[in-house]
Design an enzyme around this catalytic site. Structure first.
Site, PDB file in Angstrom:
ATOM      1  N   LYS A  22       0.834  -1.210   0.000  1.00 37.20           N
ATOM      2  CA  LYS A  22       0.000   0.000   0.000  1.00 37.20           C
ATOM      3  C   LYS A  22       0.863   1.252   0.000  1.00 37.20           C
ATOM      4  O   LYS A  22       0.653   2.175  -0.787  1.00 37.20           O
ATOM      5  CB  LYS A  22      -0.904   0.001   1.244  1.00 37.20           C
ATOM      6  CG  LYS A  22      -1.556   1.345   1.524  1.00 37.20           C
ATOM      7  CD  LYS A  22      -2.460   1.304   2.734  1.00 37.20           C
ATOM      8  CE  LYS A  22      -1.799   1.533   4.061  1.00 37.20           C
ATOM      9  NZ  LYS A  22      -1.510   2.939   4.410  1.00 37.20           N
ATOM     10  N   ASN A  23       1.839   1.296   0.918  1.00 38.87           N
ATOM     11  CA  ASN A  23       2.593   2.534   1.106  1.00 38.87           C
ATOM     12  C   ASN A  23       3.636   2.803   0.019  1.00 38.87           C
ATOM     13  O   ASN A  23       4.312   3.831   0.042  1.00 38.87           O
ATOM     14  CB  ASN A  23       3.217   2.576   2.502  1.00 38.87           C
ATOM     15  CG  ASN A  23       2.139   2.770   3.565  1.00 38.87           C
ATOM     16  OD1 ASN A  23       0.997   3.092   3.248  1.00 38.87           O
ATOM     17  ND2 ASN A  23       2.502   2.564   4.823  1.00 38.87           N
ATOM     18  N   CYS A 117      -5.658  12.944  13.494  1.00 38.61           N
ATOM     19  CA  CYS A 117      -5.645  11.561  13.060  1.00 38.61           C
ATOM     20  C   CYS A 117      -5.625  10.673  14.295  1.00 38.61           C
ATOM     21  O   CYS A 117      -5.145  11.088  15.355  1.00 38.61           O
ATOM     22  CB  CYS A 117      -4.391  11.377  12.213  1.00 38.61           C
ATOM     23  SG  CYS A 117      -3.760   9.739  12.074  1.00 38.61           S
ATOM     24  N   ARG A 122       0.376  14.394  13.620  1.00 41.46           N
ATOM     25  CA  ARG A 122       0.851  14.223  12.244  1.00 41.46           C
ATOM     26  C   ARG A 122       0.835  15.494  11.389  1.00 41.46           C
ATOM     27  O   ARG A 122       0.099  15.591  10.404  1.00 41.46           O
ATOM     28  CB  ARG A 122       0.067  13.104  11.557  1.00 41.46           C
ATOM     29  CG  ARG A 122       0.242  11.775  12.260  1.00 41.46           C
ATOM     30  CD  ARG A 122      -0.490  10.656  11.574  1.00 41.46           C
ATOM     31  NE  ARG A 122       0.218  10.128  10.417  1.00 41.46           N
ATOM     32  CZ  ARG A 122      -0.270   9.166   9.654  1.00 41.46           C
ATOM     33  NH1 ARG A 122      -1.436   8.654   9.896  1.00 41.46           N
ATOM     34  NH2 ARG A 122       0.433   8.717   8.636  1.00 41.46           N
ATOM     35  N   ASP A 308       4.409   0.325  12.119  1.00 46.14           N
ATOM     36  CA  ASP A 308       3.213  -0.316  11.565  1.00 46.14           C
ATOM     37  C   ASP A 308       3.064  -1.782  11.990  1.00 46.14           C
ATOM     38  O   ASP A 308       2.068  -2.427  11.658  1.00 46.14           O
ATOM     39  CB  ASP A 308       3.221  -0.221  10.024  1.00 46.14           C
ATOM     40  CG  ASP A 308       2.991   1.203   9.542  1.00 46.14           C
ATOM     41  OD1 ASP A 308       2.533   2.040  10.352  1.00 46.14           O
ATOM     42  OD2 ASP A 308       3.277   1.491   8.365  1.00 46.14           O
ATOM     43  N   ARG A 400      -8.879  -0.460   4.299  1.00 43.56           N
ATOM     44  CA  ARG A 400      -7.987   0.555   3.732  1.00 43.56           C
ATOM     45  C   ARG A 400      -6.632  -0.059   3.391  1.00 43.56           C
ATOM     46  O   ARG A 400      -5.964   0.395   2.469  1.00 43.56           O
ATOM     47  CB  ARG A 400      -7.759   1.696   4.734  1.00 43.56           C
ATOM     48  CG  ARG A 400      -8.958   2.591   4.913  1.00 43.56           C
ATOM     49  CD  ARG A 400      -8.567   3.778   5.752  1.00 43.56           C
ATOM     50  NE  ARG A 400      -7.280   4.276   5.311  1.00 43.56           N
ATOM     51  CZ  ARG A 400      -6.343   4.793   6.091  1.00 43.56           C
ATOM     52  NH1 ARG A 400      -6.572   4.937   7.375  1.00 43.56           N
ATOM     53  NH2 ARG A 400      -5.209   5.203   5.614  1.00 43.56           N
TER      54      ARG A 400
HETATM   55  N1  EPU Z   1       6.192  14.587  11.109  1.00 42.07           N
HETATM   56  C1  EPU Z   1       6.284  15.935  11.407  1.00 42.07           C
HETATM   57  N2  EPU Z   1       6.191  16.853  10.395  1.00 42.07           N
HETATM   58  C2  EPU Z   1       6.007  16.471   9.093  1.00 42.07           C
HETATM   59  C3  EPU Z   1       5.919  15.113   8.793  1.00 42.07           C
HETATM   60  C4  EPU Z   1       6.024  14.187   9.824  1.00 42.07           C
HETATM   61  O1  EPU Z   1       6.445  16.313  12.572  1.00 42.07           O
HETATM   62  O2  EPU Z   1       5.925  17.356   8.223  1.00 42.07           O
HETATM   63  C5  EPU Z   1       6.296  13.600  12.202  1.00 42.07           C
HETATM   64  C6  EPU Z   1       5.003  12.776  12.358  1.00 42.07           C
HETATM   65  O3  EPU Z   1       4.046  13.451  13.140  1.00 42.07           O
HETATM   66  C7  EPU Z   1       5.528  11.524  13.021  1.00 42.07           C
HETATM   67  C8  EPU Z   1       6.913  11.351  12.363  1.00 42.07           C
HETATM   68  O4  EPU Z   1       7.256  12.635  11.830  1.00 42.07           O
HETATM   69  O5  EPU Z   1       5.675  11.693  14.384  1.00 42.07           O
HETATM   70  C9  EPU Z   1       7.005  10.337  11.277  1.00 42.07           C
HETATM   71  O6  EPU Z   1       5.894  10.422  10.431  1.00 42.07           O
HETATM   72  P1  EPU Z   1       5.977  10.172   8.856  1.00 42.07           P
HETATM   73  O7  EPU Z   1       5.856  11.463   8.161  1.00 42.07           O
HETATM   74  O8  EPU Z   1       7.149   9.331   8.539  1.00 42.07           O
HETATM   75  O9  EPU Z   1       4.640   9.332   8.604  1.00 42.07           O
HETATM   76  P2  EPU Z   1       3.793   9.397   7.298  1.00 42.07           P
HETATM   77  O10 EPU Z   1       4.662   9.640   6.146  1.00 42.07           O
HETATM   78  O11 EPU Z   1       2.612  10.279   7.504  1.00 42.07           O
HETATM   79  C10 EPU Z   1       4.048   6.884   6.647  1.00 42.07           C
HETATM   80  C11 EPU Z   1       3.120   5.727   6.419  1.00 42.07           C
HETATM   81  C12 EPU Z   1       2.536   5.282   7.747  1.00 42.07           C
HETATM   82  C13 EPU Z   1       3.686   4.871   8.667  1.00 42.07           C
HETATM   83  C14 EPU Z   1       4.674   6.038   8.808  1.00 42.07           C
HETATM   84  C15 EPU Z   1       5.905   5.686   9.611  1.00 42.07           C
HETATM   85  C16 EPU Z   1       2.329   6.115   4.181  1.00 42.07           C
HETATM   86  C17 EPU Z   1       1.210   6.466   3.274  1.00 42.07           C
HETATM   87  N3  EPU Z   1       2.086   6.130   5.486  1.00 42.07           N
HETATM   88  O12 EPU Z   1       3.250   7.911   7.234  1.00 42.07           O
HETATM   89  O13 EPU Z   1       1.721   4.151   7.495  1.00 42.07           O
HETATM   90  O14 EPU Z   1       3.203   4.508   9.927  1.00 42.07           O
HETATM   91  O15 EPU Z   1       5.099   6.477   7.506  1.00 42.07           O
HETATM   92  O16 EPU Z   1       6.586   4.639   9.044  1.00 42.07           O
HETATM   93  O17 EPU Z   1       3.415   5.785   3.722  1.00 42.07           O
HETATM   94  C18 EPU Z   1      -0.053   2.664   7.866  1.00 42.07           C
HETATM   95  O18 EPU Z   1       0.213   2.128   6.778  1.00 42.07           O
HETATM   96  O19 EPU Z   1      -0.871   2.156   8.690  1.00 42.07           O
HETATM   97  C19 EPU Z   1       0.576   3.924   8.222  1.00 42.07           C
HETATM   98  C20 EPU Z   1       0.113   4.722   9.176  1.00 42.07           C
END
Ligand code: EPU
Length: 421
Positions: A22-23, A117, A122, A308, A400
């Site tokens: 998915k990701n 969320c 996030r 995850d 999802r």
């Molecule tokens: N963060 C910030 N600012 C930003 C972006 C992120 O503070 O601008 C923080 C977040 O709040 C969090 C940390 O950085 O504390 C890491 O978050 P990240 O941005 O890596 O998460 P994401 O990109 O929103 C993806 C996956 C998630 C997975 C996380 C961590 C996708 C579509 N989603 O989310 O997947 O948990 O990386 O590996 O790739 C899932 O599949 O169930 C899922 C939640």
């Protein structure tokens, strides 16, 4: 709302084919916006988030054709709008992934802010600040991110925190920027790597793939004739079925997967008492009928243990021998499954971002409610070993991210059925 009814007790056994990740599929579908030529993407999982992404692209005027094997051909030359509306973004945060590609190729993007969320606040500040540094003009107004740029300019970006979709957005934007962009402290998740390979297949010039320093030499346009790209297998789906087998003392062989991107998870399963054997594209787990031993771990960015998979390991610890201590370091509020597991009889104590779980002899089926994707998965695996029946509500979260979960678990011998609303 559909529900799942699961009757615990069956020891899982058999073989299963793992779906595409998915990701990786979500950013790669967003990245097709960068291509001036139609692109075909394969090994797409059958998931609600994929449908949402297709709806998002479709509403922008992008032409999508899906065949019976779930290959999707995307042609963005028909695009008429550069907007990701609130009603889609709020159901899928990953919609933010269209921001970078839209801005880089069309000079304009209007993306609703994702908002709160179930697993934490996030924010998307790192995505926005990176694009501003590349020369974009960004305002946040009326709940929308409005971004404009003539042509983005390459620069050095040092991400203040490792972010998966943040890295992906900036990487996609940088492919069409003028000059070279260096992304330091980049996420190294295999899904980021898969996206980078896809971008290079379209003609991008990215080096450092798989490391935390990505170097992107901007090109004028992307797109090649007859490109077909297959998404990498889903490591989290793989890990979830391995846990499902481990928790029931079972033996399963998972095919079409990648053991090399699951090191941290496989290591913990071995510690729990599993015998693991692997080939290039398969993993077999055998518990020899034994109960798992409790494991302790800490989530962290790849290649460390994935957040995850945290919920599923807590479910396993709930019935394991001993005490397991699990610390979540990525998201501040990712323990919503704990209270539901407690309703099934689990002995778990939460101390800030740590769950201390003392294994109990048995869990007992109860009505439980899913709150996010991986929390739901943990309730399903717990139900597989619970005495009696468990009714898992709000399973739209599961749909999802898990491709035909009840069919796949049934195939392994679980007693599970979906009851429509
Ligand atoms: N963060 C910030 N600012 C930003 C972006 C992120 O503070 O601008 C923080 C977040 O709040 C969090 C940390 O950085 O504390 C890491 O978050 P990240 O941005 O890596 O998460 P994401 O990109 O929103 C993806 C996956 C998630 C997975 C996380 C961590 C996708 C579509 N989603 O989310 O997947 O948990 O990386 O590996 O790739 C899932 O599949 O169930 C899922 C939640």
């Amino acid at each position: 709302m559909d529900k799942l009814i699961i009757t615990g007790g069956a020891r899982l056994s058999g073989e299963l084919r793992i779906s595409g990740a998915k990701n990786a599929a979500l950013p790669i579908l967003a990245a097709t916006l960068l291509s001036v030529k139609p692109v075909s993407v394969g090994n797409i999982p059958h998931l609600h988030d994929i449908t949402t992404t297709m709806e998002l692209l479709g509403r922008m005027g992008v032409r999508l054709v899906v065949d019976e094997k779930m290959n999707i051909e995307v042609d963005s030359s028909t695009i008429t709008s550069y907007e990701a509306p609130y009603e889609l973004v709020r159901t899928m945060r990953a919609s933010i992934l269209v921001l970078g590609p839209l801005l880089a190729r069309f000079g304009e993007a209007h993306v609703s802010l994702p908002g709160g969320c179930a697993i934490g606040t996030r924010p998307v500040d790192i995505h926005i600040n990176g694009l501003i540094k590349m020369g974009a003009n960004i305002t946040v107004e009326g709940g929308f991110i409005h971004a404009k740029a003539d042509r983005l300019k390459g620069c050095r970006l040092v991400l203040e925190q490792i972010t998966v979709t943040g890295t992906e957005n900036l990487l996609m934007a940088a492919t069409l920027a003028e000059g070279t962009t260096i992304i330091e402290n980049a996420a190294k998740e295999p899904e980021v790597t898969d996206l980078a390979y896809f971008l290079n297949a379209m003609g991008a010039k990215i080096t450092g793939i798989g490391t935390d320093v990505l170097v992107i030499e901007g090109v004028k346009s992307l797109g090649v004739e007859e490109l077909h790209y297959d998404i990498l297998p889903d490591r989290i789906e793989t890990g979830t079925y391995l846990i499902a087998a481990a928790i029931t003392g079972g033996k399963v062989k998972l095919k079409n997967t990648r053991p090399d991107i699951l090191d941290a998870v496989l290591e913990k399963l071995v510690e729990a008492g599993a015998e693991i054997t692997t080939g290039d594209d398969w993993i077999q787990l055998d518990m020899h009928g034994k109960k798992p031993k409790a494991v302790s771990l800490r989530t962290a960015p790849y290649p460390a243990f994935p957040t995850d998979m945290q919920a599923q390991f807590i479910a396993m610890n709930a019935i394991a021998d001993g005490v397991g201590v699990i610390t979540e370091t990525i998201f501040e509020n990712r323990f919503m499954h704990v209270q539901e597991l407690q309703r099934m009889g689990a002995n778990i104590r939460l101390e800030s971002n740590t769950a201390i779980c003392t294994g109990v002899k048995k869990l007992i089926g109860a009505p439980v409610m899913a709150t996010d994707l991986r929390a739901s998965a943990s309730l399903v695996v717990a139900a597989l070993v619970a005495e009696g029946s468990t009714l898992v509500d709000r399973i739209y979260h599961i749909d999802r991210g898990y491709d035909h979960i009840e069919e796949k678990l049934s195939q392994l011998g679980a007693t599970i059925r979906r009851v429509p609303r």
